[in-house]
Design a protein around this motif. Structure first.
Motif, PDB file in Angstrom:
ATOM      1  N   ALA A   1       0.826  -1.214   0.000  1.00 56.05           N
ATOM      2  CA  ALA A   1       0.000   0.000   0.000  1.00 56.05           C
ATOM      3  C   ALA A   1       0.855   1.255   0.000  1.00 56.05           C
ATOM      4  CB  ALA A   1      -0.932  -0.005   1.208  1.00 56.05           C
ATOM      5  N   PRO A   2       1.614   1.515  -1.074  1.00 55.11           N
ATOM      6  CA  PRO A   2       2.404   2.749  -1.118  1.00 55.11           C
ATOM      7  C   PRO A   2       1.490   3.969  -1.176  1.00 55.11           C
ATOM      8  CG  PRO A   2       2.435   1.656  -3.242  1.00 55.11           C
ATOM      9  CD  PRO A   2       1.763   0.716  -2.297  1.00 55.11           C
ATOM     10  N   ARG A   3       1.835   4.981  -0.430  1.00 54.99           N
ATOM     11  CA  ARG A   3       0.969   6.155  -0.347  1.00 54.99           C
ATOM     12  C   ARG A   3       0.901   6.874  -1.697  1.00 54.99           C
ATOM     13  NH1 ARG A   3      -0.266   6.653   4.910  1.00 54.99           N
ATOM     14  NH2 ARG A   3       1.261   5.991   6.492  1.00 54.99           N
ATOM     15  N   GLY A   4      -0.329   7.221  -2.077  1.00 53.48           N
ATOM     16  CA  GLY A   4      -0.533   7.963  -3.314  1.00 53.48           C
ATOM     17  C   GLY A   4      -0.571   7.112  -4.568  1.00 53.48           C
ATOM     18  N   VAL A   5      -0.515   5.790  -4.418  1.00 50.96           N
ATOM     19  CA  VAL A   5      -0.515   4.888  -5.573  1.00 50.96           C
ATOM     20  C   VAL A   5      -1.799   4.072  -5.581  1.00 50.96           C
ATOM     21  CG1 VAL A   5       0.626   2.931  -6.679  1.00 50.96           C
ATOM     22  CG2 VAL A   5       1.998   4.748  -5.647  1.00 50.96           C
ATOM     23  N   ARG A   6      -2.486   4.046  -6.733  1.00 50.10           N
ATOM     24  CA  ARG A   6      -3.677   3.215  -6.910  1.00 50.10           C
ATOM     25  C   ARG A   6      -3.316   2.077  -7.857  1.00 50.10           C
ATOM     26  NH1 ARG A   6      -8.274   6.294  -9.516  1.00 50.10           N
ATOM     27  NH2 ARG A   6      -6.603   6.628 -11.034  1.00 50.10           N
ATOM     28  N   TYR A   7      -3.171   0.892  -7.335  1.00 51.32           N
ATOM     29  CA  TYR A   7      -2.808  -0.226  -8.205  1.00 51.32           C
ATOM     30  C   TYR A   7      -3.893  -0.527  -9.232  1.00 51.32           C
ATOM     31  CZ  TYR A   7       1.335  -1.384  -5.410  1.00 51.32           C
ATOM     32  OH  TYR A   7       2.568  -1.364  -4.788  1.00 51.32           O
ATOM     33  N   ASN A   8      -5.115  -0.086  -8.989  1.00 52.79           N
ATOM     34  CA  ASN A   8      -6.193  -0.284  -9.953  1.00 52.79           C
ATOM     35  C   ASN A   8      -6.409   0.928 -10.849  1.00 52.79           C
ATOM     36  OD1 ASN A   8      -7.186   1.250  -7.775  1.00 52.79           O
ATOM     37  ND2 ASN A   8      -9.295   0.649  -8.184  1.00 52.79           N
ATOM     38  N   GLY A   9      -5.538   1.928 -10.785  1.00 51.68           N
ATOM     39  CA  GLY A   9      -5.676   3.106 -11.628  1.00 51.68           C
ATOM     40  C   GLY A   9      -5.214   2.832 -13.057  1.00 51.68           C
ATOM     41  N   LYS A  10      -5.818   3.515 -14.012  1.00 52.44           N
ATOM     42  CA  LYS A  10      -5.450   3.334 -15.416  1.00 52.44           C
ATOM     43  C   LYS A  10      -3.993   3.692 -15.663  1.00 52.44           C
ATOM     44  CE  LYS A  10     -10.081   4.031 -17.350  1.00 52.44           C
ATOM     45  NZ  LYS A  10     -10.923   4.858 -18.256  1.00 52.44           N
ATOM     46  N   GLU A  11      -3.477   4.624 -14.868  1.00 49.41           N
ATOM     47  CA  GLU A  11      -2.088   5.031 -15.042  1.00 49.41           C
ATOM     48  C   GLU A  11      -1.106   3.909 -14.731  1.00 49.41           C
ATOM     49  OE1 GLU A  11      -3.209   5.975 -10.768  1.00 49.41           O
ATOM     50  OE2 GLU A  11      -4.171   6.113 -12.748  1.00 49.41           O
ATOM     51  N   MET A  12      -1.597   2.841 -14.028  1.00 52.72           N
ATOM     52  CA  MET A  12      -0.717   1.735 -13.652  1.00 52.72           C
ATOM     53  C   MET A  12      -0.658   0.636 -14.705  1.00 52.72           C
ATOM     54  SD  MET A  12       0.326   2.975 -10.886  1.00 52.72           S
ATOM     55  CE  MET A  12       1.358   1.606 -10.382  1.00 52.72           C
ATOM     56  N   LEU A  13      -1.485   0.722 -15.746  1.00 52.07           N
ATOM     57  CA  LEU A  13      -1.549  -0.369 -16.731  1.00 52.07           C
ATOM     58  C   LEU A  13      -0.203  -0.670 -17.384  1.00 52.07           C
ATOM     59  CD1 LEU A  13      -5.019   0.239 -18.414  1.00 52.07           C
ATOM     60  CD2 LEU A  13      -4.373  -1.569 -16.811  1.00 52.07           C
ATOM     61  N   PRO A  14       0.640   0.330 -17.693  1.00 54.64           N
ATOM     62  CA  PRO A  14       1.948  -0.017 -18.255  1.00 54.64           C
ATOM     63  C   PRO A  14       2.790  -0.876 -17.309  1.00 54.64           C
ATOM     64  CG  PRO A  14       1.457   2.296 -18.657  1.00 54.64           C
ATOM     65  CD  PRO A  14       0.408   1.796 -17.710  1.00 54.64           C
ATOM     66  N   MET A  15       2.656  -0.654 -16.004  1.00 55.55           N
ATOM     67  CA  MET A  15       3.393  -1.477 -15.054  1.00 55.55           C
ATOM     68  C   MET A  15       2.898  -2.914 -15.085  1.00 55.55           C
ATOM     69  SD  MET A  15       3.737  -1.205 -10.870  1.00 55.55           S
ATOM     70  CE  MET A  15       2.253  -2.184 -10.541  1.00 55.55           C
ATOM     71  N   TRP A  16       1.589  -3.089 -15.016  1.00 56.80           N
ATOM     72  CA  TRP A  16       1.038  -4.452 -15.001  1.00 56.80           C
ATOM     73  C   TRP A  16       1.331  -5.184 -16.311  1.00 56.80           C
ATOM     74  CZ3 TRP A  16       0.350  -6.103 -10.459  1.00 56.80           C
ATOM     75  CH2 TRP A  16      -0.168  -5.301  -9.442  1.00 56.80           C
ATOM     76  N   GLU A  17       1.242  -4.484 -17.413  1.00 53.87           N
ATOM     77  CA  GLU A  17       1.527  -5.110 -18.708  1.00 53.87           C
ATOM     78  C   GLU A  17       2.970  -5.599 -18.766  1.00 53.87           C
ATOM     79  OE1 GLU A  17       0.899  -4.137 -23.454  1.00 53.87           O
ATOM     80  OE2 GLU A  17       1.209  -2.471 -22.063  1.00 53.87           O
ATOM     81  N   ALA A  18       3.892  -4.780 -18.299  1.00 50.93           N
ATOM     82  CA  ALA A  18       5.305  -5.157 -18.338  1.00 50.93           C
ATOM     83  C   ALA A  18       5.601  -6.316 -17.395  1.00 50.93           C
ATOM     84  CB  ALA A  18       6.173  -3.945 -17.991  1.00 50.93           C
ATOM     85  N   ILE A  19       4.980  -6.331 -16.223  1.00 49.02           N
ATOM     86  CA  ILE A  19       5.176  -7.444 -15.285  1.00 49.02           C
ATOM     87  C   ILE A  19       4.655  -8.735 -15.894  1.00 49.02           C
ATOM     88  CG2 ILE A  19       4.478  -8.384 -13.053  1.00 49.02           C
ATOM     89  CD1 ILE A  19       4.432  -5.473 -12.012  1.00 49.02           C
TER      90      ILE A  19
END
Length: 368
Positions: free
Chosen positions: A183-201
């Motif tokens: 739970a890093p502060r200010g980070v939404r793992y379900n936010g659209k901005e995170m999709l590049p991270m999930w795709e790369a993982i």
């Protein structure tokens, strides 16, 4: 030695005991920790940031201290000799001796004080510090590359667009696993901005451990225990966040390991999420393709140390989804009584499921 200190990690006496596990049992601890080398960042940061490196040293009492921009990152009012006093934390040879004494073949190894650097306000400098830590860990594992499997810390949840390149670096360094905090502060793992991270993982194919973190959210009477209770049990809402955001539909090959939060939580999380799916299916957006329990059994694992309730819930959680850990050398870990706990798992689970839980599942997931 009094009763209050005899079970502190530094004072535990390790032995395998008299019980003989079944032939063919592999004991792989799915969640242990190391202590970073003293002066790691002061010595290894380069360029104009070197003078700003976190100061990190071991004092005359053997305790490690961390300071950033003149501010102590030690937990206030907490005797660090309690959780950090065992030499195997930082001495690799003593660690291997402890593993031998406990009968542990291999260890999945996470950070220690490096995670505290997430408090740094300058995230560009923080990124560089984590990069230095990962490079150091890749060297550290070479002391016993067939037994020690450190987990790279992925620093791109603040810069998702950099994840593809950084995941390639992690693979090039020889890591089998990667982690992000719960739970890093200010980070939404379900936010659209995170999709590049999930795709790369997902493309990289490495299992992703989501590890519990230390958050000091509560003060006042009983604050230490209250914070520990919160920090050690964070995963029910996170599971729902990943499932109901449609993440597993978009990236069906993701492998998520919920780490150091026990296993019994998973049963209620799965059944509760299935009920929400059933009762609110017409209102849920996005409309996920399967019940949450489907994604649990396809994409998720959980680690535990001593969780007798979970052993009663194996049929709900899944024998292939549970992985035992020692959590070396933390106070809540079970080193010093590993085989005692292993015998309890054997008695509850039976031989076939026992072998999966204490090592077989980890060996398969991480390719050990």
């Amino acid at each position: 030695m009094n009763d209050l200190t005899e079970f502190w990690p530094k004072n535990r006496v390790l032995n395998k005991g008299e019980w003989t596990p079944p032939v063919g049992t592999r004991f792989i601890s799915s969640d242990d920790h190391l202590m970073e080398a003293a002066h790691l960042w002061e010595e290894r940061l380069t360029g104009p940031d070197k003078d700003r490196a976190p100061k990190y040293w071991q004092d005359e009492n053997g305790i490690f201290n961390l300071e950033v921009d003149g501010v102590s990152y030690n937990t206030p009012g907490f005797d660090l000799s309690f959780p950090e006093g065992r030499p195997g934390f930082w001495d690799t040879q003593k660690r291997l001796e402890d593993m031998d004494a406990e009968g542990i073949e291999a260890s999945i190894v996470f950070h220690s004080r490096a995670a505290a650097l997430i408090r740094m306000q300058d995230k560009d400098l923080w990124f560089k510090c984590i990069d230095v830590f990962n490079e150091w860990m890749a060297e550290w594992r070479m002391a016993a590359p067939d037994r020690l499997f450190p987990v790279a810390y992925l620093p791109t949840f603040y810069k998702p667009e950099m994840t593809r390149d950084y995941m390639q670096k992690i693979k090039d360094l020889g890591f089998k696993a990667v982690e992000i905090p719960s739970a890093p502060r200010g980070v939404r793992y379900n936010g659209k901005e995170m999709l590049p991270m999930w795709e790369a993982i997902a493309e990289a194919g490495l299992p992703l451990s989501i590890h519990i973190g230390v958050a000091i959210d509560y003060t006042g009477t009983g604050a230490l225990a209250i914070n520990l209770n919160r920090n050690l049990q964070p995963f029910n809402p996170l599971f729902g966040q990943l499932v109901f955001s449609g993440l597993f539909d978009r990236f069906p090959n993701l492998k998520i390991v919920f780490t150091e939060g026990g296993a019994s939580w998973a049963a209620s999380a799965i059944t509760g999420a299935d009920k929400i799916y059933r009762d609110y299916i017409s209102a849920i957006k996005p409309r996920i393709e399967h019940k949450p329990s489907y994604y649990w059994h396809q994409n998720c694992w959980t680690t535990f140390m001593d969780d007798p309730v979970a052993l009663d819930l194996i049929d709900w959680i899944g024998e292939d989804k549970m992985m035992w850990s020692i959590d070396y050398p933390h106070p809540e870990g079970v080193f010093g009584e590993s085989m005692k706990i292993a015998k309890q798992i054997y008695d509850k689970a039976g031989e076939e499921r026992f072998k999966k839980i204490v090592g077989g599942n980890a060996a398969k997931l991480w390719g050990i």
